[in-house]
Design a protein around this motif. Structure first.
Motif, PDB file in Angstrom:
ATOM      1  N   LEU B 189       0.986  -0.974   0.094  1.00 25.24           N
ATOM      2  CA  LEU B 189      -0.481  -0.228  -0.066  1.00 25.24           C
ATOM      3  C   LEU B 189       1.275   1.177   0.188  1.00 25.24           C
ATOM      4  O   LEU B 189       0.747   2.427  -0.890  1.00 25.24           O
ATOM      5  CB  LEU B 189      -1.416  -0.027   0.871  1.00 25.24           C
ATOM      6  CG  LEU B 189      -1.983   1.473   0.964  1.00 25.24           C
ATOM      7  CD1 LEU B 189      -3.417   0.121   1.276  1.00 25.24           C
ATOM      8  CD2 LEU B 189      -1.722   2.481   2.311  1.00 25.24           C
ATOM      9  N   LEU B 190       2.093   0.944   0.718  1.00 26.36           N
ATOM     10  CA  LEU B 190       2.956   2.378   1.164  1.00 26.36           C
ATOM     11  C   LEU B 190       2.945   3.276  -0.749  1.00 26.36           C
ATOM     12  O   LEU B 190       3.184   4.058  -0.858  1.00 26.36           O
ATOM     13  CB  LEU B 190       4.105   1.931   2.070  1.00 26.36           C
ATOM     14  CG  LEU B 190       5.159   3.371   1.535  1.00 26.36           C
ATOM     15  CD1 LEU B 190       4.167   4.260   2.195  1.00 26.36           C
ATOM     16  CD2 LEU B 190       6.530   2.845   2.611  1.00 26.36           C
ATOM     17  N   ARG B 191       3.334   1.536  -1.377  1.00 21.66           N
ATOM     18  CA  ARG B 191       4.673   2.167  -2.347  1.00 21.66           C
ATOM     19  C   ARG B 191       2.952   2.990  -3.459  1.00 21.66           C
ATOM     20  O   ARG B 191       3.425   2.555  -4.116  1.00 21.66           O
ATOM     21  CB  ARG B 191       4.608   0.942  -3.158  1.00 21.66           C
ATOM     22  CG  ARG B 191       6.268   0.837  -4.367  1.00 21.66           C
ATOM     23  CD  ARG B 191       6.552   2.368  -4.849  1.00 21.66           C
ATOM     24  NE  ARG B 191       7.105   2.279  -5.813  1.00 21.66           N
ATOM     25  CZ  ARG B 191       8.435   1.544  -5.852  1.00 21.66           C
ATOM     26  NH1 ARG B 191       9.257   0.902  -5.204  1.00 21.66           N
ATOM     27  NH2 ARG B 191       8.816   1.378  -7.070  1.00 21.66           N
ATOM     28  N   GLY B 193      -0.575   2.191  -3.616  1.00 21.91           N
ATOM     29  CA  GLY B 193      -1.550   3.447  -3.167  1.00 21.91           C
ATOM     30  C   GLY B 193      -3.305   2.350  -2.694  1.00 21.91           C
ATOM     31  O   GLY B 193      -2.668   0.273  -2.751  1.00 21.91           O
ATOM     32  N   SER B 194      -3.753   2.789  -2.045  1.00 23.78           N
ATOM     33  CA  SER B 194      -5.125   1.669  -2.104  1.00 23.78           C
ATOM     34  C   SER B 194      -6.110   1.613  -3.182  1.00 23.78           C
ATOM     35  O   SER B 194      -5.777   1.358  -4.558  1.00 23.78           O
ATOM     36  CB  SER B 194      -6.140   2.289  -0.809  1.00 23.78           C
ATOM     37  OG  SER B 194      -6.988   3.203  -1.764  1.00 23.78           O
ATOM     38  N   GLU B 281      11.124   7.357  -4.063  1.00 21.60           N
ATOM     39  CA  GLU B 281      10.241   6.937  -5.779  1.00 21.60           C
ATOM     40  C   GLU B 281      10.806   5.415  -4.880  1.00 21.60           C
ATOM     41  O   GLU B 281       9.667   4.314  -5.302  1.00 21.60           O
ATOM     42  CB  GLU B 281      10.313   6.943  -7.037  1.00 21.60           C
ATOM     43  CG  GLU B 281      11.590   6.812  -7.610  1.00 21.60           C
ATOM     44  CD  GLU B 281      12.356   7.823  -7.361  1.00 21.60           C
ATOM     45  OE1 GLU B 281      12.299   8.864  -6.797  1.00 21.60           O
ATOM     46  OE2 GLU B 281      13.652   7.704  -8.236  1.00 21.60           O
ATOM     47  N   ILE B 282      11.712   4.852  -4.723  1.00 22.55           N
ATOM     48  CA  ILE B 282      12.201   3.760  -4.057  1.00 22.55           C
ATOM     49  C   ILE B 282      11.501   2.756  -3.026  1.00 22.55           C
ATOM     50  O   ILE B 282      12.111   1.792  -2.332  1.00 22.55           O
ATOM     51  CB  ILE B 282      13.587   3.342  -4.685  1.00 22.55           C
ATOM     52  CG1 ILE B 282      14.623   3.890  -3.790  1.00 22.55           C
ATOM     53  CG2 ILE B 282      14.011   3.375  -6.687  1.00 22.55           C
ATOM     54  CD1 ILE B 282      16.409   3.029  -3.536  1.00 22.55           C
TER      55      ILE B 282
END
Lengths: 507, 507
Positions: B189-191, B193-194, B281-282
């Motif tokens: 989710l962190l990367r 999203g929902s 972004e990583i």
């Protein structure tokens, strides 16, 4: 049996619901009596009206009654500029009881007439609700009044190394509440996704004046129906958004771009696959421009990114942008991509030019963004903002051109150019038809033709601009009868009196 | 006046709507007569029932009537396993007319009893709807039947260098329809999203049997209310999800991780800011483990990532994961981060260990994921899956410990440990209370205390597990009365007979 009889009772009350929708009576106009009521809780400067006792000249309301394109015109007598959610609630409650229409208005920068009255509804301007309520630099979660201008929020989070998840040409005047109400897309969607994912919470004043507080600052909350989603893209027809909680991503440390010349549109999609794989997380834009659009942009003053020789044999162009955390890494990835593309056995591109300076970076973007201006300079444009499968972009553009030719409408006397450009990454095609002048023949040749083509691809007649007052008649090309029927039920449930932004989204 | 009188009429029909909700009559049980009807359009193997003429032994339905934890037990007589959306529609239509309850069931891997009957509702299993309908490797858009297992979809897109935007421990048995219905969170989710952002379209059978087809494959579609959002997280109470269109991201080319030992929780947030900025972004995971949790994991067999010396003086630990497009770039970023953290004038960390091999990478994750197992081995756990502001994580854990101490419940005779761990990046804290045994005293000391603490921080009593049958009574701690009232109105509008997953989400 009990349950069955009850079922019947319910069915009746539901039929009643549906029935009401179609036979909605006319709304009432604002009167001096209403102004007197508003004056009880609004300061004098918050009430602009041509009615006594304020009695302003009508032209003082022009900027609120008309959209910026001068295409849509309302005849509202009264603009209210509340400063608090409580004031918004009291205004809406009163209007609901009196059956007075309300048009929530943000920056009034929309393209489909969604933010100006169709008749003499009250204009509820959010301009005076412009405070940041909170910002957490750790989580990047920003909570702001709906009237905050997008650019001012961008400036607010910048010192904390964050950016807003959306960016628009209108950033200098559009408001975050309006962005959310219209589900604005913009230039960062490919990278940061839609507002349905980045908006964490909303505060909304419902049509009966109730304040729905879902202004959570949580990244994760899995407790029941996500009601706030209904208001994202509802264009103010279900309630007035007064506060927004939104997740702001960390600012990229470096950006770069490259323009690629392709011998054939067929190469765009395989190219997109390769670019996505090689640039993966730093890819932030993949923009498509066909040859006609490129030539027009150059003809009307955009610096040519490529030489005659480089342009020769190019059927279309692609602008690739990267945004990442470390410049040298990003540049290496981009340079390697370019090298592998040029040295491939069967190259997908003829050539490519990598921006070597901030100035070149800007000029490549200017070329892409200059297309819009060039189109206007060249003639009278018919603009369609549509979503269709990536694989059909060229087919849709060529098909439209052939359709016009078959009608004898292609040529200097009528349609001079049919061009396509847009956001390949988002499947969003801007189809522009540039004509000598606007004529009924061309209009009739284009509609419903274009909408029918979109429908045949299960596409969208409005990728990012919304429905507003402009496309209510075209909604059925993108949404099934069942979907539209349920939209109307939702509208009836939230707004039984039909006061919220009447005439917008749903006919 | 006309309009005012009409408003009154409408108000009455709305009051009627509300009134109905509370006085819902009991639902009907399935009969042989119903089975005979289902047999008209379902193959014999698609009907499992203890009723004649099928007359299966009751235990053949156990796997459908009970959840995997053995905590929730239904007494359904009949399980239906349709193969097509049309069959689902006919089942639901019939049950609606007969006022028979329906429980949509996917992999039945939930944690809150949302997918098993509360009484004898019909169980509608999606297991036989397990085909991929389409996949576009260019856009990454996947359209699949609701019954497709998450792992099988992951395997399906892998050869095209794509991954699913969600990943869960239950991936081997959970189904995509269930993931969407419960708005599953998980590890990515962190990367990415929902699901509210990554799900592009849904096909849903509504409680009256109508098929709502919003199975768009468009990244952008701004045409009216986004109805599909209502079904994401509704846990099957508004309709049966039969098809899902979802955006799958490009697969990262490299992953790495590092574990950091911190002298104080106070350092976690500044650390998170620095890590976010340097890895931008990583960054794909930022997991928090407090000292007690770490020691428990080690005590119960997890390989120790750090030496005694390195652990000494550490109050908590953070696991950082990166996923990026090029290994050497990612490793350089991570190494530089570690160096700058260790060489800082006032270091935020005591030490850090960078995984040097896939085996080490796995063992660092095993340490984090091993906490759950360790807790179970240590005693009887009371588990809370909550969202609270990042800044209050430690405060919530310590406060709970002190609260138990003040009640004389801390110590080997009662509560042995109070620990906190979870997803800092998502604001999702797993608060675990490890007791010698389950006792009413501890239960009463924890509830409503924990929920009240969550509410005081405007947090969520269910960050990712949902409400199901377990937390309907606690919903009001995270949602206002206004929000709950509107959820009930939405429920009444879509499901007037209350047949869809009764007793779940809303009391």
């Amino acid at each position: 049996m009990l349950s069955l009889s009850r079922c019947t009772a319910r069915s009746i009350s539901l039929r009643a619901l549906r029935a009401h929708h179609t036979q909605r009576p006319p709304l009432n106009s604002v009167t001096e009596h209403d102004l007197a009521h508003f004056a009880k809780f609004l300061d004098p400067p918050a009430i602009l009206s041509t009615l006594p006792p304020v009695s302003l000249p009508a032209d003082e309301l022009d900027q609120f009654n008309n959209d910026w394109m001068g295409k849509y015109h309302g005849s509202s007598t009264t603009v209210l500029k509340p400063k608090t959610t409580q004031q918004v609630s009291e205004i809406v409650k009163w209007c609901n009881e009196r059956c007075i229409g309300i048009v929530p208005q943000g920056g009034n920068t929309g393209l489909v007439g969604g933010s100006v009255p169709v008749k003499d509804e009250v204009i509820l301007s959010l301009a005076n609700m412009n405070k940041v309520r909170s910002f957490d630099p750790v989580s990047g979660i920003l909570v702001a009044d709906a009237g905050c201008i997008l650019q001012s929020l961008t400036d607010y989070v910048a010192p904390h190394n964050h950016i807003m998840p959306i960016d628009l040409g209108a950033k200098g005047s559009c408001q975050i509440g309006g962005n959310v109400a219209t589900n604005a897309g913009g230039l960062r969607l490919l990278r940061y996704g839609s507002l349905h994912g980045t908006v964490l919470g909303l505060e909304v004043v419902l049509p009966d004046g109730t304040i729905l507080d879902q202004l959570t600052t949580l990244r994760k909350d899995n407790t029941g129906y996500d009601l706030k989603q209904l208001f994202i893209g509802a264009e103010g027809t279900l309630g007035v958004i007064t506060g927004v909680s939104i997740l702001t991503p960390p600012a990229p440390q470096a950006s770069n771009n490259v323009i690629l010349a392709l011998p054939s549109f067929k190469n765009v999609l395989p190219l997109y696959e390769i670019v996505k794989r090689q640039l993966s997380e730093i890819l932030s834009a993949f923009e498509f421009i066909d040859r006609t659009a490129y030539d027009l942009a150059v003809k009307h003053g955009q610096g040519r990114a490529l030489s005659d020789q480089e342009v020769e044999g190019a059927e279309c162009f692609v602008l690739v942008e990267t945004s990442g955390g470390r410049r040298e890494h990003d540049e290496e990835k981009l340079a390697d991509l370019l090298e592998s593309l040029l040295e491939a056995e069967k190259p997908l591109i003829n050539t490519g030019v990598l921006a070597q300076s901030p100035a070149q970076f800007a000029s490549l973007w200017a070329l892409r963004e200059g297309v819009t201006e060039a189109v206007s300079k060249e003639g009278k444009p018919y603009k369609y903002d549509i979503s269709v499968p990536l694989s059909t972009f060229q087919e849709v553009v060529d098909g439209t051109r052939e359709h016009l030719r078959s009608k004898g409408l292609l040529g200097d006397h009528a349609v001079k150019h049919v061009i396509g450009y847009g956001h390949v990454g988002d499947g969003n095609l801007h189809l522009n038809i540039v004509a000598e002048s606007y004529t009924p023949e061309i209009q009739d040749a284009l509609e419903p033709y274009v909408y029918e083509v979109v429908a045949s691809h299960r596409g969208s007649v409005s990728a990012e601009h919304g429905i507003g007052a402009m496309k209510t008649h075209a909604l059925h090309y993108s949404k099934s009868d069942v979907s539209i029927a349920w939209m109307k039920k939702i509208k009836d449930l939230f707004d039984p009196h039909g006061i919220m932004n009447p005439g917008k989204v749903l006919e």
